[in-house]
Write a protein that holds these residues in place. Structure first.
Motif, mmCIF file in Angstrom:
data_model
loop_
_atom_site.group_PDB
_atom_site.id
_atom_site.type_symbol
_atom_site.label_atom_id
_atom_site.label_comp_id
_atom_site.label_asym_id
_atom_site.label_seq_id
_atom_site.Cartn_x
_atom_site.Cartn_y
_atom_site.Cartn_z
ATOM 1 N N LYS A 3 4.973 6.311 -0.907
ATOM 2 C CA LYS A 3 5.659 6.558 0.363
ATOM 3 C C LYS A 3 6.775 5.521 0.479
ATOM 4 C CE LYS A 3 1.470 8.372 2.565
ATOM 5 N NZ LYS A 3 1.915 9.759 2.715
ATOM 6 N N PHE A 4 7.783 5.679 -0.345
ATOM 7 C CA PHE A 4 8.751 4.607 -0.571
ATOM 8 C C PHE A 4 9.672 4.356 0.624
ATOM 9 C CE2 PHE A 4 7.801 6.274 -4.898
ATOM 10 C CZ PHE A 4 7.156 5.144 -5.367
ATOM 11 N N GLU A 5 10.042 5.385 1.332
ATOM 12 C CA GLU A 5 10.917 5.190 2.486
ATOM 13 C C GLU A 5 10.225 4.339 3.545
ATOM 14 O OE1 GLU A 5 14.299 5.092 4.473
ATOM 15 O OE2 GLU A 5 14.122 6.238 2.605
ATOM 16 N N GLU A 6 8.983 4.674 3.853
ATOM 17 C CA GLU A 6 8.236 3.899 4.843
ATOM 18 C C GLU A 6 7.940 2.497 4.322
ATOM 19 O OE1 GLU A 6 4.260 4.326 7.665
ATOM 20 O OE2 GLU A 6 4.757 5.917 6.223
ATOM 21 N N ALA A 7 7.670 2.399 3.031
ATOM 22 C CA ALA A 7 7.427 1.081 2.425
ATOM 23 C C ALA A 7 8.655 0.197 2.574
ATOM 24 C CB ALA A 7 7.060 1.235 0.955
ATOM 25 N N ALA B 190 0.826 -1.209 0.000
ATOM 26 C CA ALA B 190 0.000 0.000 0.000
ATOM 27 C C ALA B 190 0.860 1.259 0.000
ATOM 28 C CB ALA B 190 -0.935 -0.017 1.212
ATOM 29 N N LEU B 191 1.917 1.248 0.803
ATOM 30 C CA LEU B 191 2.787 2.430 0.877
ATOM 31 C C LEU B 191 3.522 2.652 -0.437
ATOM 32 C CD1 LEU B 191 4.179 1.760 4.451
ATOM 33 C CD2 LEU B 191 2.798 3.739 3.788
ATOM 34 N N ASP B 192 3.970 1.578 -1.081
ATOM 35 C CA ASP B 192 4.582 1.728 -2.404
ATOM 36 C C ASP B 192 3.584 2.322 -3.386
ATOM 37 O OD1 ASP B 192 7.241 1.019 -2.184
ATOM 38 O OD2 ASP B 192 6.880 -1.117 -2.494
ATOM 39 N N GLU C 83 8.911 -6.889 -3.642
ATOM 40 C CA GLU C 83 8.365 -5.586 -3.245
ATOM 41 C C GLU C 83 9.433 -4.708 -2.608
ATOM 42 O OE1 GLU C 83 5.446 -2.956 -3.742
ATOM 43 O OE2 GLU C 83 5.449 -5.059 -4.389
ATOM 44 N N LEU C 84 10.382 -5.316 -1.901
ATOM 45 C CA LEU C 84 11.498 -4.539 -1.365
ATOM 46 C C LEU C 84 12.291 -3.902 -2.505
ATOM 47 C CD1 LEU C 84 13.156 -3.816 1.223
ATOM 48 C CD2 LEU C 84 14.565 -5.818 0.714
ATOM 49 N N ALA C 85 12.478 -4.661 -3.582
ATOM 50 C CA ALA C 85 13.193 -4.120 -4.749
ATOM 51 C C ALA C 85 12.430 -2.942 -5.348
ATOM 52 C CB ALA C 85 13.386 -5.220 -5.795
ATOM 53 N N TRP C 86 11.120 -3.070 -5.459
ATOM 54 C CA TRP C 86 10.330 -1.959 -6.006
ATOM 55 C C TRP C 86 10.398 -0.724 -5.107
ATOM 56 C CZ3 TRP C 86 9.066 -1.145 -10.708
ATOM 57 C CH2 TRP C 86 8.783 -2.200 -11.571
ATOM 58 N N SER C 87 10.449 -0.946 -3.784
ATOM 59 C CA SER C 87 10.606 0.198 -2.875
ATOM 60 C C SER C 87 11.905 0.935 -3.164
ATOM 61 C CB SER C 87 10.592 -0.284 -1.413
ATOM 62 O OG SER C 87 9.382 -0.905 -1.091
ATOM 63 N N LEU C 88 12.970 0.190 -3.445
ATOM 64 C CA LEU C 88 14.257 0.806 -3.766
ATOM 65 C C LEU C 88 14.210 1.545 -5.093
ATOM 66 C CD1 LEU C 88 16.522 -2.129 -2.563
ATOM 67 C CD2 LEU C 88 16.489 0.183 -1.597
ATOM 68 N N VAL C 89 13.473 0.996 -6.068
ATOM 69 C CA VAL C 89 13.295 1.715 -7.331
ATOM 70 C C VAL C 89 12.594 3.050 -7.061
ATOM 71 C CG1 VAL C 89 12.108 1.710 -9.562
ATOM 72 C CG2 VAL C 89 13.302 -0.343 -8.774
#
Length: 657
Positions: free
Chosen positions: A537-541, A531-533, A562-568
């Motif tokens: 809200k990528f930092e919190e994600a 949801a955060l991604d 999903e962790l990889a997408w947060s980094l993107v």
């Protein structure tokens, strides 16, 4: 005291160059024997991980056990350790004693200093080096006093900024250099690891030119290294296959666990043995263990490892101390289930993960009709033994949405058994079981919730073309769950629905509430990350995904993805690329691999690696020949905004249409 201006680790020549202010020539430390190269690679690994952290924090070395084993076997030659224990002893000795001693340790050959005569018995040589320079060098090798396996290369102590410390391999720098270095040691080139053959002549020529260039660079660099590398295919880190190591049976140091221990009691519930003699009853023994995990996860003062990690040991039995170390927990709960007509016998035992001692054990022999009360009794007993505070909310949550029929409950357990397998072919089988459960007991709220999740799985796994109709069925099932069980709303499922409707504000609200309901449930932290991604809200994600992975140490591929997408989203493209590759390597033909190829396409394109992006895009088309940017824009749960537009532009620039 003198400080460094710059520090460079050259992976091609196994040397560290240290530039001091006002010094005519830099100090060059060469690691020119096999064992020295291994120690050099440890420094490079730690610097790489610190750069990923974007700061001078400690690196927990046991997380990188498999990489370290690869480095030891590939670089140490005849001095490679025979087992893991030997490797840890060697690393500990080097980091604390040998590496910091630039003046007298036999480890080093400092090429720009004149050799001074042997100064002590034994023939050791002293290399002339100013006392201040050597003291600064020694200060780089730091470790956590409270955890002996947390190391850092303390360049901050020498007043060097993160950007002034670099890892190089030819023209590659930092994460890219390290990733290519590891790929070469493991017998993989970066292009060969994930990319298919080009689909047309023009791309073939481009790829051929790219590969030839890599081959020339490889010949020059590894000619200098003059070592023979055995091709090793390494399952990096956290696959569901477990490898046995020789851990002493009497005790184990849990500071060596994959993740450091938490500040509250930590527990893993292992799969219960099915003693019925009927393999068809496997769902029942699995279900008992799974429901204990669910119940224990309600307690905010207890850390409980996710089912996805503990159930990996079902087909891989090993010593309990090793399991505790791999999962990073203090205690293990194991047991067995035997069912005979109207009776059920459950044996449970709580084990100290440090020494394998049994702390508590009990055998329960009850009528099958008392199953729910028995599950609660076991849960409360475990909490009492661990001296865990039981909140009023957690006590009530143990009994949420219990069916009136044990027959309905059995169908519910079967549905969970299929659903948690995460295979597309089991989605409908799971739904059928949940439908049977609510047919028998129309007021069974949890069965409605999981039925809704099977509809959402159809959408997430792209198993349906009737997205809106399926989403409506999921909403109807959730509405029914709320109607029959208003005291325990299915916030996690509600977050999934809101995200698929692109209502990210509510998806985040429901995701946070889901985590509050069960703070130890890795799946809820993962849902919040999604949801955060989606809400950019990528930092919190990123932190939510990290928490999910802490609770599930064997790294479910969807969590890694999903962790990889947060980094993107955080524009850390180089850091995201190894994670996308991990998903592909572990699950090459899955839907998650398809999503990972899309991530690689974007990450490569946005980091100006256009050839790699083009080849990754071809993998997208290979796995989904019907891919189109129009459909991607329509089906993506991401909200309209800068991030989504950046992704669509990257896909287009990489050759997708």
């Amino acid at each position: 005291m003198e400080k460094f201006e710059r520090i460079q680790c050259d992976l091609a020549e196994y040397k560290i160059t240290l530039e001091f202010p006002g010094r005519k020539a830099p100090l060059v430390v060469y690691f020119d024997t096999p064992s020295r190269r291994f120690y050099f690679s440890i420094i490079a690994l730690i610097i790489t991980e610190m750069k990923k952290q974007e700061g001078p924090g400690f690196v927990h070395m046991p997380r990188h056990k498999d990489i370290l084993r690869l480095l030891d076997k590939s670089l140490s030659g005849k001095k490679a350790s025979e087992n893991v224990e030997g490797m840890w002893a060697k690393i500990n000795m080097a980091w604390r004693n040998r590496l910091p001693d630039l003046e007298s340790a036999a480890l080093f050959k400092v090429l720009d200093r004149d050799l001074v005569s042997p100064y002590e018995k034994g023939g050791k040589h002293r290399y002339e080096c100013s006392e201040e320079e050597c003291d600064v060098w020694a200060g780089l090798f730091s470790y956590d006093e409270n955890n002996k396996w947390r190391f850092k290369f303390a360049f901050d102590s020498a007043s060097v900024g993160l950007n002034d410390v670099s890892i190089t391999l030819g023209s590659l720098r930092d994460n890219s250099a390290w990733a290519e270095f590891i790929n070469r040691l493991s017998g993989k080139s970066e292009a060969d690891q994930i990319l298919i053959e080009p689909r047309d002549k023009a791309t073939a020529e481009l790829s051929s030119k790219y590969s030839s260039s890599r081959a020339r660079s490889r010949k020059v660099m590894w000619g200098l290294a003059a070592i023979v590398v055995t091709a090793i295919i390494v399952a990096i880190g956290w696959r569901l296959t477990i490898y046995k190591t020789h851990i002493p049976p009497e005790s184990v140091d849990l500071s060596l666990s994959v993740y450091p221990l938490t500040d509250k009691p930590s527990l893993a519930v292992l799969p219960f043995q099915n003693l019925t003699g009927d393999p068809q009853q496997e769902y029942f023994s699995d279900g008992i263990a799974d429901q204990l995990i669910t119940s224990l996860s309600q307690a905010p003062y207890l850390y409980v490892t996710a089912r996805t990690s503990t159930f990996a040991f079902k087909a891989n039995p090993m010593q309990v101390q090793e399991i505790a170390a791999k999962l990073g927990v203090q205690y293990l709960l194991e047991g067995s289930v035997q069912r005979d007509k109207d009776r059920v016998r459950i044996h449970v035992q709580l084990i100290d993960g440090r020494n394998g001692n049994h702390i508590w054990a009990e055998t329960y022999d009850r009528n099958f009709s008392d199953l729910f009360a028995l599950q609660d009794e076991i849960t409360m007993a475990v909490m009492a033994v661990l001296n865990v505070q039981i909140t009023g909310y957690a006590t009530g949550a143990l009994k949420y949405s219990r069916p009136t029929s044990l027959n309905a409950y059995e169908h519910y357990l079967k549905g969970l058994y299929y659903h948690l397998g995460r295979r597309p072919e089991d989605v409908k089988r799971a739904r059928q079981s949940f439908e049977e459960a609510v047919h028998i007991d129309p007021n069974f709220g949890r069965a409605y919730t999981w039925m809704a999740n099977t509809y959402l799985d159809e959408i997430d796994l792209r198993l349906t073309t009737q997205r809106e109709q399926v989403l409506e069925k999921a909403e109807q099932a959730v509405s029914r769950a709320l109607a029959v069980d208003p005291d325990y709303p299915p916030y996690g499922t509600m977050s999934r629905i809101s995200r698929l409707k692109k209502d990210m504000e509510n998806a985040i609200v429901y995701g946070r509430k889901a985590v509050q309901q069960a703070p130890n449930d890795s799946g809820r932290h993962y849902m919040l990350c999604l949801a955060l991604d989606g809400g950019e809200k990528f930092e919190e994600a990123f932190h939510s995904c990290e928490t999910a992975l802490r609770l599930a140490p064997f790294r479910p591929v969807n969590y890694v993805l999903e962790l990889a997408w947060s980094l993107v989203g955080k524009t850390q493209y180089d850091t995201s690329i190894p994670l996308f590759k991990e998903v592909i390597d572990r699950s090459p033909q899955s839907f998650y691999a398809y999503l990972a190829y899309k991530g690689l396409t974007a990450a490569y394109e946005l980091s100006d690696r256009h050839v790699d992006a083009n080849l990754a895009a071809q993998n997208v088309m290979r796995m989904n020949p019907n891919f189109s940017l129009e459909n991607e824009s329509r089906l993506s749960p991401a909200k309209e905004g800068p991030f989504k537009q950046r992704m669509m532009n990257a896909y287009r620039d990489a050759g997708l249409k």
